[in-house]
Design a protein around this motif. Structure first.
Motif, PDB file in Angstrom:
ATOM      1  N   GLY A 780      10.573  28.689 -10.607  1.00 56.22           N
ATOM      2  CA  GLY A 780      10.875  28.480  -9.391  1.00 56.22           C
ATOM      3  C   GLY A 780      11.056  29.857  -8.178  1.00 56.22           C
ATOM      4  N   LEU A 781      11.710  31.073  -9.030  1.00 52.96           N
ATOM      5  CA  LEU A 781      12.476  32.086  -7.603  1.00 52.96           C
ATOM      6  C   LEU A 781      11.241  32.304  -7.550  1.00 52.96           C
ATOM      7  CD1 LEU A 781      14.496  32.902  -6.423  1.00 52.96           C
ATOM      8  CD2 LEU A 781      14.444  35.305  -9.012  1.00 52.96           C
ATOM      9  N   GLN A 782       9.656  32.641  -8.519  1.00 49.76           N
ATOM     10  CA  GLN A 782       8.917  33.980  -8.041  1.00 49.76           C
ATOM     11  C   GLN A 782       7.844  33.226  -7.104  1.00 49.76           C
ATOM     12  OE1 GLN A 782       5.113  32.855  -9.464  1.00 49.76           O
ATOM     13  NE2 GLN A 782       5.692  31.235  -9.993  1.00 49.76           N
ATOM     14  N   PHE A 783       7.840  31.620  -6.911  1.00 48.73           N
ATOM     15  CA  PHE A 783       7.143  30.814  -6.394  1.00 48.73           C
ATOM     16  C   PHE A 783       7.976  30.811  -4.930  1.00 48.73           C
ATOM     17  CE2 PHE A 783       7.605  27.040  -3.108  1.00 48.73           C
ATOM     18  CZ  PHE A 783       7.107  26.479  -3.727  1.00 48.73           C
ATOM     19  N   LEU A 784       9.210  31.384  -4.744  1.00 47.60           N
ATOM     20  CA  LEU A 784      10.152  31.827  -3.463  1.00 47.60           C
ATOM     21  C   LEU A 784       9.598  32.600  -2.815  1.00 47.60           C
ATOM     22  CD1 LEU A 784      13.672  30.203  -3.742  1.00 47.60           C
ATOM     23  CD2 LEU A 784      11.731  29.169  -2.801  1.00 47.60           C
ATOM     24  N   HIS A 785       9.476  33.955  -3.792  1.00 50.33           N
ATOM     25  CA  HIS A 785       9.553  35.277  -3.552  1.00 50.33           C
ATOM     26  C   HIS A 785       7.761  35.584  -2.346  1.00 50.33           C
ATOM     27  CE1 HIS A 785      13.187  36.478  -5.346  1.00 50.33           C
ATOM     28  NE2 HIS A 785      13.288  35.748  -4.503  1.00 50.33           N
ATOM     29  N   SER A 786       6.479  34.848  -4.157  1.00 50.31           N
ATOM     30  CA  SER A 786       5.609  35.210  -3.701  1.00 50.31           C
ATOM     31  C   SER A 786       4.456  34.095  -2.999  1.00 50.31           C
ATOM     32  CB  SER A 786       5.430  35.745  -5.282  1.00 50.31           C
ATOM     33  OG  SER A 786       5.941  36.435  -5.949  1.00 50.31           O
ATOM     34  N   HIS A 787       4.795  32.837  -3.566  1.00 44.79           N
ATOM     35  CA  HIS A 787       3.438  31.488  -2.733  1.00 44.79           C
ATOM     36  C   HIS A 787       3.830  31.168  -1.314  1.00 44.79           C
ATOM     37  CE1 HIS A 787       1.687  32.053  -7.037  1.00 44.79           C
ATOM     38  NE2 HIS A 787       2.912  32.067  -7.464  1.00 44.79           N
ATOM     39  N   CYS A 788       5.022  31.394  -1.195  1.00 40.98           N
ATOM     40  CA  CYS A 788       5.489  31.132   0.246  1.00 40.98           C
ATOM     41  C   CYS A 788       5.603  32.174   1.331  1.00 40.98           C
ATOM     42  CB  CYS A 788       7.204  30.366   0.345  1.00 40.98           C
ATOM     43  SG  CYS A 788       7.406  29.288  -0.446  1.00 40.98           S
ATOM     44  N   SER A 789       4.611  32.151   2.515  1.00 43.29           N
ATOM     45  CA  SER A 789       4.231  32.528   3.820  1.00 43.29           C
ATOM     46  C   SER A 789       5.130  32.583   5.038  1.00 43.29           C
ATOM     47  CB  SER A 789       3.057  32.716   3.597  1.00 43.29           C
ATOM     48  OG  SER A 789       2.621  33.643   4.338  1.00 43.29           O
ATOM     49  N   PRO A 790       6.588  33.109   4.975  1.00 43.48           N
ATOM     50  CA  PRO A 790       6.798  33.927   4.553  1.00 43.48           C
ATOM     51  C   PRO A 790       8.024  34.350   3.275  1.00 43.48           C
ATOM     52  CG  PRO A 790       8.093  34.047   6.585  1.00 43.48           C
ATOM     53  CD  PRO A 790       7.304  33.495   6.444  1.00 43.48           C
ATOM     54  N   GLY A 791       7.856  35.162   2.297  1.00 39.99           N
ATOM     55  CA  GLY A 791       8.824  34.843   1.068  1.00 39.99           C
ATOM     56  C   GLY A 791       9.954  34.431   1.402  1.00 39.99           C
ATOM     57  N   VAL A 792      10.412  33.562   0.730  1.00 45.44           N
ATOM     58  CA  VAL A 792      12.084  32.575   1.418  1.00 45.44           C
ATOM     59  C   VAL A 792      13.577  33.167  -0.702  1.00 45.44           C
ATOM     60  CG1 VAL A 792      13.378  30.482   0.941  1.00 45.44           C
ATOM     61  CG2 VAL A 792      10.902  31.040   1.473  1.00 45.44           C
TER      62      VAL A 792
END
Length: 935
Positions: A780-792
């Protein structure tokens, strides 16, 4: 005859009295039997069948857990502690007329305590212990006169401490720690004039510490740590002449340490660490001749430590680390014969370490790292023959390592990195039987280290990096526990020894920036737990051994800046665990594998070779340059672009229709005009302004359940940010369904997840479930940081904001950026600046991993990192005894190493969330066993 009548009458009266007494006792016996049966009926599970003999065929006084006294079989004690019972606690057991002891601690009782238990309880009750259960609700009202012990610790009791607490006039022991109590301590606590032990630690209590505590003259123990108390420490506490133990740690206390504490002549333990205290330590503190342990670390204290410390003749532990102390380390410390642990790290101490330190002490731990110390390491530090932790890194110490330390056979952990130490490494260091951690990197050591056989049977981590060692690499004999080796940035030459393949526990090997030559030995593939291999910047030649692909968990491989040649083994592209690879500046040729880590390899990681193929991002030439291929490529791109246009058009139409359904709605009621924004089209069926206002703060169990959360701070900014969070769709993220606002108030609407907070269940889970929960959190955390644009950024990331659902899948509750960070889970830089970054999220991830491994929550929650990190408060890594039966113990070692990397003090030293997640995935492929110390 007349005289006999009065006698007969008296005998008749006596007989009637006995008969009535027997009848009363019989009625009481029947009544109390009924009460106990009522209690038994409330028990849901009894795994040890403890209550199986609670039956009418057995006398009550012979029932398990029941104690009686006297000829009339009066029940005086019910002790069912530690029997793993589950169920609820009814008020019937409190109604036993003559009960003195009621102990139901260390079970799994749930539900709220009956609100009337203190009003119906017998006045004969002396000791009540309901600790270590799962009780909820508020504290009952009323008081029990005569009660001496009240222990409700380590439950989930909430609300405030009622003023009725002052009705327990005879109370001697009060423990309400480890709950969720809020608000201030009521002043009525001043009525507990007999109180000797007071524990309210690990709650959410606020306000100032009551000055009235200074009037409880019998107090011997005060433990108020891990709360949110503010203000100054009351001077009145200095009036408690019987006080033996004072613990106010992890609060928000300000001001100075009261000089009146010098009056606490019986004080043995003074713990004030992790507050915001300022000023110097009052000289009066050094008159506490009975003091055994003094810990004022993690504050903003300043000034010098006076030579008056010599008066603390009984002192065994002195923790002054992470403050602003300056001046020299007092030479008087060397004269304290009982001193065992001295930790002064992260201050501004200067000058030399006292030359006689250790010669008269009983030293076991010395940590003076991260100061401005100069001079040489004293010769007598190990004169006690008990020194096992020596931490002197990040100073300006010079000279050689004293020969006495080279033969200090009690040493287990040595960290001398980042000083100006020089000379050759003495041979004795290669034969220390207990040494498991050795870091002497970043110094000026020189000479060869291959002249002696290295026999370090306990060694797990060794770093000799950034020195001037030369010659061949050493043979490590009998060192089968090694997890990490770092010999980088030296002047080693010769070949990479084949014996490295015998290091079965090795997870990290760094030999970069040396003058190593020859081939890469295929024996390295025998290191089945190797995660990171760095051989860059050497003179290695030959081909990459294809057998490296047999390392099942290899994640990081750096072979850059060598003289390697040949083609890249295609099997290397099939290593599923490989995350990052660098083969730049060698003599490789041929096709780059189009699988695995090579798919998205960066251009800089393959530069300086003669390679072709690869992903578009690598900018390598194609391996076939014919016109036909180029034409087909152009046609392919045209087809892709046309298809993309068609898809984009369809998506645009769909989005437009969806926006029409999800557009902002305005509703007016008696509270004003409300604007509702929906982020999930399904939510429009049941999420309305009226429903939101009705269920604010609680779950609405409708077709799709939801929870309403009030927006604190800037409402407009919060609504705007909510629109971004509303787009998040991931199986490990709790969905944001809607946002609602008026001119004065704003609310977020989240889906309701059936489950419990991670903080509530972590201690009762198997290793397999803990591991899977860790993977879900990382995912979940890597999704927020790496797969959201911009990162969450997960602003309020903590175990309290992780819900574990009924399938034991973790779900992260992502709050607004204005959400307050829970202080126990905030990264050090966040505490200083208030800024939350991806790296501070990774720090919290590391903390959560450690808690999953250790099970340490409640009172010690904030100390988990120091406790688990071997260079701080703990000497070994200790895993929760609840998972001692797990077979994947090597996974736990890997997870602990990852957790400690994530909680590095330097944010740049922490891995990204993506790397952390992929490392966890790699670790889950490990099936071998390694050794751990269990509690």
């Amino acid at each position: 005859m007349g005289k006999r009548r009065p006698i007969r009458f008296l005998l008749l009266l006596f007989f009637l009295f006995l008969l009535n007494r027997h009848s009363t006792a019989l009625q009481l016996h029947r009544h109390e039997t009924h009460l106990l049966f009522s209690f038994k009926a409330s028990i849901h599970t009894d795994p040890s069948r403890l209550l199986s003999n609670w039956d009418l065929s057995v006398p009550v006084c012979n029932w398990n857990g029941i104690t009686c006294t006297g000829d009339n079989a009066t029940i005086v004690s019910v002790d069912l502690s530690g029997k793993n019972l589950t169920g609820v606690i009814p008020d019937s057991v409190f109604r036993l007329q003559n009960i003195r002891i009621l102990d139901l601690s260390d079970n799994q009782f749930v539900g709220e305590l009956p609100r009337n238990i203190f009003t119906v309880a017998s006045s004969s009750l002396l000791h009540l212990n309901l600790s270590n259960n799962n009780l909820t609700g508020k504290l009952p009202f009323g008081g029990v006169h005569g009660l001496q012990t009240l222990d409700l610790s380590n439950n989930m009791i909430s609300g405030s401490i009622p003023t009725d607490i002052g009705l327990f006039f005879d109370l001697q022991f009060l423990d309400l720690g480890g709950n969720a109590l809020i608000s201030e301590i009521p002043n009525s606590i001043a009525n507990l004039s007999s109180l000797e032990f007071l524990t309210l630690a690990s709650n959410k209590l606020t306000g100032e510490i009551p000055r009235e505590l200074g009037g409880l003259k019998r107090l011997k123990w005060i433990y108020l740590g891990f709360n949110e108390f503010s203000g100054e420490i009351p001077e009145e506490l200095g009036q408690l002449g019987s006080l033996n133990h004072l613990d106010l740690v992890y609060n928000k206390l300000t001001g100075r340490i009261p000089a009146a504490f010098g009056n606490l002549s019986q004080l043995e333990y003074l713990f004030l660490y992790q507050n915001c205290l300022t000023g110097s330590i009052p000289p009066s503190i050094f008159s506490l001749v009975n003091l055994i342990s003094l810990d004022v670390s993690d504050n903003s204290l300043s000034g010098e430590i006076p030579e008056l410390v010599i008066q603390l003749k009984n002192l065994e532990i002195l923790h002054l680390f992470r403050n602003n102390f300056t001046g020299k380390i007092p030479t008087a410390l060397a004269a304290l014969s009982r001193l065992q642990i001295l930790q002064l790290w992260s201050n501004g101490f200067s000058g030399e370490i006292p030359a006689l330190l250790g010669t008269q002490n009983n030293l076991t731990v010395l940590d003076v790292s991260t100061n401005y110390l100069t001079g040489k390491i004293p010769h007598g530090l190990c004169d006690s023959k008990r020194l096992f932790k020596l931490i002197l890194f990040s100073n300006s110490l010079n000279g050689e390592i004293p020969e006495s330390l080279c033969f200090c056979r009690s040493l287990r952990r040595v960290r001398l990195q980042n000083n100006r130490l020089s000379g050759e490494l003495c041979p004795g260091f290669t034969k220390l039987p207990l040494l498991y951690f050795l870091d002497i990197s970043g110094n000026r050591f020189s000479g060869g280290i291959d002249g002696e056989k290295w026999e370090l049977p306990a060694l797990q981590m060794m770093s000799l990096a950034r020195n001037k060692f030369s010659g061949d690499l050493p043979e490590l004999i009998g060192s089968n526990e090694i997890v990490s080796l770092d010999f980088s940035a030296n002047e080693f030459s010769g070949s990479v020894p084949e014996s490295i393949g015998r290091l079965s526990e090795l997870m990290k090997l760094n030999l970069s920036n040396n003058y190593l030559s020859g081939r890469i030995p295929g024996e390295i593939s025998s290191c089945k737990k190797l995660v990171s291999l760095d051989l860059s910047n050497n003179k290695l030649a030959g081909e990459i051994p294809a057998v490296l692909s047999r390392i099942p968990v290899l994640s990081f491989l750096d072979l850059s800046e060598n003289e390697l040649s040949g083609e890249i083994p295609p099997v290397l592209g099939r290593v599923a665990s490989l995350v990052q690879i660098n083969i730049s500046h060698n003599h490789f040729h041929g096709r780059l594998p189009a699988t695995g880590a090579f798919l998205a390899i960066n251009n800089s990681a393959v530069a300086g070779n003669n390679l072709c193929g690869g992903d578009i991002s690598s900018n390598l030439p194609t391996c076939e340059n014919g016109v036909k291929k180029r034409r087909y490529s152009q046609l392919w791109w045209i087809t892709v672009i046309l298809a993309a246009i068609v898809v984009a058009t369809a998506v645009f139409v769909r989005i437009r229709r969806r926006k029409q359904r999800m557009g902002a709605k305005r509703v007016q009621n008696e509270e004003g005009i409300w604007e509702l924004k929906l982020f999930d089209p399904k939510a429009s069926k049941f999420v309305t302004v009226d429903a939101i206002l009705q269920f604010a703060g609680k779950a609405n169990e409708t077709e799709i359940q939801f929870v309403v959360e009030k927006i604190n701070g800037n409402i407009s900014a919060g609504i705007g940010e909510a629109a971004e969070l509303g787009r998040l769709r991931h199986s490990n993220i709790v969905r944001l369904l809607a946002a609602c606002r008026s001119d004065k108030t704003g609310y977020l609407v989240r889906e309701y997840v059936q489950g419990r907070r991670l903080s509530q269940i972590v201690g009762n889970l198997s290793w397999e479930r803990r591991r899977n929960i860790a993977l879900g959190i990382g995912r979940g955390l890597q999704f927020l940081h790496s797969h959201c644009s911009p990162g969450v950024i997960a602003a309020n990331f903590s175990p309290e904001k992780i819900i574990v659902d009924e399938k034991y899948e973790p779900r992260l509750v992502v709050g607004l950026s204005s959400a307050a960070v829970s202080p126990p889970y905030a990264a050090p830089e966040t505490k200083e600046s208030g800024d939350i970054t991806e790296k501070s999220n990774v720090y919290t991830l590391g903390l959560v991993l450690i808690q999953l491994l250790t099970g340490k929550m409640a009172v010690h929650r904030q100390e988990v990192v120091e406790w688990a990190r071997p260079d701080c408060r703990a000497e070994t890594w200790v895993v929760d005894g609840a998972v001692t039966g797990a077979t994947e113990q090597d996974q736990m070692v890997g997870f602990m190493n990852l957790a400690l990397d994530c909680t590095a003090g330097d944010p740049m030293a922490r891995p990204s969330s993506e790397v952390a997640y992929k490392t966890m995935l790699s670790l889950c492929r490990i099936t071998c066993c390694s050794k751990l110390l269990f509690t």
